[in-house]
Write a protein that holds these residues in place. Structure first.
Motif, PDB file in Angstrom:
ATOM      1  N   VAL A   1       0.867  -1.181   0.000  1.00  0.00           N
ATOM      2  CA  VAL A   1       0.000   0.000   0.000  1.00  0.00           C
ATOM      3  C   VAL A   1       0.898   1.223   0.000  1.00  0.00           C
TER       4      VAL A   1
ATOM      5  N   GLY B   1      -2.260   4.906  -2.213  1.00  0.00           N
ATOM      6  CA  GLY B   1      -2.542   5.417  -0.867  1.00  0.00           C
ATOM      7  C   GLY B   1      -1.979   6.807  -0.679  1.00  0.00           C
TER       8      GLY B   1
ATOM      9  N   THR C   1      -3.078   7.993   4.870  1.00  0.00           N
ATOM     10  CA  THR C   1      -4.216   8.269   5.745  1.00  0.00           C
ATOM     11  C   THR C   1      -4.990   6.995   6.080  1.00  0.00           C
TER      12      THR C   1
ATOM     13  N   ALA D   1      -7.203   5.927   3.158  1.00  0.00           N
ATOM     14  CA  ALA D   1      -6.501   5.216   2.092  1.00  0.00           C
ATOM     15  C   ALA D   1      -6.320   3.744   2.447  1.00  0.00           C
ATOM     16  N   GLY D   2      -6.044   3.461   3.714  1.00  0.00           N
ATOM     17  CA  GLY D   2      -5.917   2.077   4.145  1.00  0.00           C
ATOM     18  C   GLY D   2      -7.227   1.327   4.012  1.00  0.00           C
TER      19      GLY D   2
ATOM     20  N   CYS E   1       1.916  -1.915   4.516  1.00  0.00           N
ATOM     21  CA  CYS E   1       1.390  -0.560   4.379  1.00  0.00           C
ATOM     22  C   CYS E   1       2.505   0.430   4.717  1.00  0.00           C
TER      23      CYS E   1
ATOM     24  N   MET F   1      -2.380   3.996   7.516  1.00  0.00           N
ATOM     25  CA  MET F   1      -2.998   3.158   6.485  1.00  0.00           C
ATOM     26  C   MET F   1      -3.158   1.716   6.967  1.00  0.00           C
TER      27      MET F   1
END
Length: 359
Positions: A194, A229, A232, A235-236, A255, A260
């Motif tokens: 991510v 991502g 934030t 985004a996760g 990540c 995230m």
């Protein structure tokens, strides 16, 4: 005949530098040199002046001193995503160091790009700050072009890799490699990634570390296992929904920020997917919540307090070395500007485990 000096009670409610001079039997210029630590003053005179300062109760006015020296008495810290808990410890360390030299700290959120860029240029070229610490790796480098006068600038955390920039960083590539190697060591062969913002220097470094670890484990990268991502929670969460939509899913995900990772795990929980039983998750940063999240987050620890401390001390040193330099450009010994790289550490907790047996 012994000189009779006035007692402290004889001075006005707010003693002045003139009162100190009369009490010490020296000129106001001598008192100023002693208090500012500029010019040559004999040890005996210095002791005499400092005793007079104590006896009169005089307190220097930092605002007036800064005005005379052409300084503001403050530094500005540029922060992306001010609500991101990653920065709180860094800001606290900067504030502690700044307080040692009576500097004020102003924090500016840089999320609104156009408005932020205008404010930054104002700080840089309108004598509104004695120095800047930049924590935002999304800002265009041209904003900090040193071709015209500006106060000293230190880049920390999300620092550009431009030569000659004073920086405080961690080895992001190595940290990412450690995170993914941990997953590979548990037996995972399907490992997702991510990413952070595409223009951010950290995204490239951590992606390179991810690829390093895959290559070392003999694992071919899969483009469909790379999720966009921006560091934030949201985004996760979005990456988790994309993971759920895949026909063939990774059994582990790295990540590039803890925020995230927490968003990813929360969405998994909402969708009834167990972490780490069905998918392992590793973050990066070791923010305070990481040790208390359910499950506790495996992550790469950045020494956030050390980053803030080192950045503040570096900036103050550059400010002191550039004092009186009309160009505003600080120079270190030998002409080289400082660069500090701090170590990272893998913290293994509950969010990672061997892959499901069906893998």
């Amino acid at each position: 005949m012994n000189e009779i000096r006035p007692s402290a009670q004889a001075f006005a409610a707010t003693p002045t530098i003139g009162d100190v001079a009369r009490h010490a039997g020296v000129s106001t210029a001598t008192v100023s040199r002693v208090l500012s630590r500029t010019g040559r003053v004999s040890p005996q005179t210095r002791e005499q002046v400092m005793r007079a300062v104590e006896e009169t109760g005089y307190r220097p006015n930092p605002g007036a001193r800064n005005l005379r020296q052409g300084r503001t008495g403050g530094i500005v810290v540029l922060v992306p995503y001010l609500s991101n808990p990653f920065f709180s410890t860094i800001l606290g360390a900067i504030a502690r160091v700044a307080s040692e030299t009576a500097l004020n700290v102003l924090v500016a959120d840089t999320r609104e790009t156009d408005a932020a860029n205008r404010r930054i240029l104002d700080y840089l070229h309108s004598n509104r700050a004695d120095g800047l610490i930049v924590l935002d790796g999304n800002l265009p480098q041209k904003l900090f072009d040193a071709s015209s006068w500006r106060p000293p600038v230190v880049f920390a955390c999300e620092a550009p890799r431009a030569p000659g920039q004073p920086t405080v960083t961690v080895d992001n590539r190595r940290g990412a490699r450690m995170a993914v190697a941990h997953l590979a060591g548990l037996g995972h062969r399907r490992i997702g990634f991510v990413a952070g913002p595409p223009q951010n220097v950290l995204t490239g470094e951590r992606h390179a570390g991810y690829l390093d670890a895959l290559a070392e484990a003999g694992i071919a990268p899969r483009p469909d296992w790379l999720f966009e991502g921006d560091f934030t929670l949201q985004a996760g969460s979005l990456a988790a929904r994309r993971w759920l939509a895949l026909a063939e899913r990774p059994t582990a995900v790295f990540c590039t920020s803890d925020a995230m990772a927490c968003g990813f795990i929360s969405e998994m929980h909402r969708q009834g997917v167990q972490v780490p039983e069905e998918v392992s998750v590793v973050g990066f940063d070791d923010i305070d919540i990481a040790a208390h999240f359910i499950p506790n987050l495996t992550t790469i620890r950045q020494p956030r307090a050390s980053i803030g401390d080192a950045a503040a001390r570096m900036l103050i040193a550059l400010m002191q070395s550039s004092a009186g330099d009309a160009s505003g450009e600080a120079s270190a010994a030998g002409g080289a500007l400082p660069a500090v790289e701090l170590p990272v550490e893998l913290i293994v907790r509950e969010s990672t485990a061997p892959p499901p047996k069906r893998d």
